[in-house]
Design a protein around this motif. Structure first.
Motif, PDB file in Angstrom:
ATOM      1  N   GLU A  43       0.811  -1.226   0.000  1.00  0.00           N
ATOM      2  CA  GLU A  43       0.000   0.000   0.000  1.00  0.00           C
ATOM      3  C   GLU A  43       0.843   1.275   0.000  1.00  0.00           C
ATOM      4  N   ILE A  46       0.677   3.458  -3.416  1.00  0.00           N
ATOM      5  CA  ILE A  46      -0.616   3.849  -3.989  1.00  0.00           C
ATOM      6  C   ILE A  46      -0.571   5.217  -4.654  1.00  0.00           C
ATOM      7  N   GLU A  66       4.242  -5.459  -6.095  1.00  0.00           N
ATOM      8  CA  GLU A  66       2.951  -4.814  -6.289  1.00  0.00           C
ATOM      9  C   GLU A  66       2.981  -3.862  -7.490  1.00  0.00           C
ATOM     10  N   ARG A  69       2.766  -5.955 -10.544  1.00  0.00           N
ATOM     11  CA  ARG A  69       1.409  -6.494 -10.707  1.00  0.00           C
ATOM     12  C   ARG A  69       0.456  -5.454 -11.274  1.00  0.00           C
ATOM     13  N   LYS A  70       0.629  -4.202 -10.854  1.00  0.00           N
ATOM     14  CA  LYS A  70      -0.266  -3.130 -11.307  1.00  0.00           C
ATOM     15  C   LYS A  70       0.195  -2.477 -12.604  1.00  0.00           C
ATOM     16  N   ILE A  72       2.817  -0.548 -12.924  1.00  0.00           N
ATOM     17  CA  ILE A  72       3.441   0.753 -12.680  1.00  0.00           C
ATOM     18  C   ILE A  72       4.878   0.708 -13.200  1.00  0.00           C
TER      19      ILE A  72
END
Length: 435
Positions: A43, A46, A66, A69-70, A72
């Motif tokens: 998190e 974000i 993360e 995965r997103k 970015i």
């Protein structure tokens, strides 16, 4: 990473980051309104549109995973720094297994004394700029070019300095030939015009044969090198020497830094300064002004007549140079509290650690600093202490090391707390006085 955070914030972006523990560096970033998370949670990313990561983290780092995965965008520190440095006209990259921070700092001091207003990105804190980053003009960019995982191949230097080449980072380089191959690639990065070379290092000389551009050589041994030191003298470990450029005596140089190895470092910095049009007087003032970077033979204080120093040395060559420097300072015994850095380096350079640490009169070994590794090599600090011999002892924590040396070091002795990990916590258990 902290330098990149400050540089990016200056460009107008919202910047944040994560670290494991609070330090003076993270405190400084927070004072610049940069968010620091003292954990690595998914998190945390974000609010951000891109991630810049150090290659020291693993791919299963929660924030990195993360971001992948997103979708970015993720950029390595080296790639991002390479992009940032293209905004500067003259980019001076200092490379080599040892001495990068010291020579980069020396060059920075010289440029400051010459009024050049350099932008500076260092791997160690320099007291005169209150950190490892200085926001300067667009003409001069001084930076360390680290070889670990071929990071320096992402950079765009217009001048290179190669201080030395030998086997290190054995978790990445399988042998010395692999190291040489990387330096050959770095040496021939397009756009590079001038290379400053250590003529006393046979591996540097070999690698330089592949480079067709301008070569400037410095040496402590060859009087025919472009830059050479003669009439070397020492005052309580502080060197002075006559600086020769192309066979002509330029004048007397005095160093505030300690040890013979810093004469070689000063020659490298002198070569850069002259190539950049800096006069001898500015060079002389800059080298005298340089009293050392943080954790590079840094004097921490005195306790019961014993002088305490801190040093970042974590390779056998560095250890030997630092201990030789310490021997030249005083007449008492030299004690070394050492924490080896990474299991792979300890394993691959094991005999080198034994031989270099034997230069001390007393050695206290602390547990190996794991960094990014697990111990699949079967090495240990206790075994290293046994193999060094009777002058060495293994102790299990910082407090024990501090108490042991406080009890056994005598008036006039010198203690070096040494390593690239968190061995500096030994000082948490020592009440030192400043001279």
């Amino acid at each position: 990473m902290s330098c990149i955070a400050l540089m990016t914030q200056k460009l107008g972006f919202l910047v944040g980051g994560s670290d494991r523990t609070a330090t003076n560096t993270t405190k400084m970033l927070e004072e610049h309104n940069i968010t620091v998370n003292y954990n690595h949670f998914p998190e945390n990313i974000i609010s951000y549109d891109a991630i810049v990561y150090t290659v020291a983290i693993s791919e299963d780092n929660p924030e990195y995973a993360e971001a992948k995965r997103k979708g970015i965008p993720c950029f390595s520190r080296a790639d991002f720094l390479g992009y940032l440095m293209t905004n500067y006209n003259n980019r001076i990259g200092i490379s080599g297994m040892h001495g990068k921070s010291t020579v980069s700092s020396m060059i920075s001091e010289i440029f400051l004394q010459a009024g050049k207003d350099p932008t500076i990105v260092l791997g160690a804190e320099l007291p005169s700029i209150n950190g490892c980053y200085k926001d300067g003009g667009k003409d001069w960019f001084v930076f360390e070019a680290c070889e670990y995982k071929d990071s320096f191949l992402s950079f765009y230097p217009t001048m290179e300095v190669i201080l030395n080449i030998e086997l290190d980072h054995t978790d990445y380089f399988k042998d010395l030939d692999a190291v040489k191959t990387s330096f050959k690639k770095y040496l021939n990065i397009s756009g590079n015009k001038t290379v400053v070379l250590n003529a006393d290092d046979k591996n540097v000389t070999e690698v330089a044969e592949t480079f067709a551009g301008e070569k400037i050589r410095f040496s402590l041994k060859d009087a025919h090198a472009d830059f050479y030191a003669d009439s070397i003298a020492y005052d309580n470990g502080h060197p002075s020497f006559d600086l020769y450029f192309k066979g002509i005596n330029q004048g007397r140089i005095k160093l505030s830094a300690l040890g013979e190895h810093n004469i070689a470092n000063a020659l490298a910095a002198s070569a850069v300064a002259y190539e950049c049009g800096i006069d001898f007087e500015s060079l002389k003032r800059g080298l005298l002004a340089f009293k050392g970077a943080k954790r590079r033979m840094e004097k921490k204080g005195v306790l019961n007549g014993v002088c305490y120093y801190e040093d970042y040395a974590h390779h056998p060559t560095e250890i030997e140079a630092t201990l030789s420097c310490a021997k030249a300072i005083g007449s008492g015994n030299v004690w070394c509290i050492f924490q080896s850095h990474t299991y792979s380096r300890t394993y691959e350079l094991y005999d080198g650690f034994i031989n270099s640490l034997r230069k001390a009169d007393g050695v206290i070994l602390l547990d190996i600093y794991a960094a990014r590794e697990i111990n699949s090599f079967g090495v240990s600090a206790s075994a290293l202490a046994d193999d060094i011999g009777e002058k060495a002892i293994y102790l299990e924590n910082f407090r024990s090391a501090a108490e042991y040396v406080s009890k056994n070091a005598k008036h006039g002795d010198l203690v070096i707390v040494m390593g690239a990990g968190d061995v500096y916590h030994v000082f948490d258990y020592l009440t030192l006085e400043q001279e």
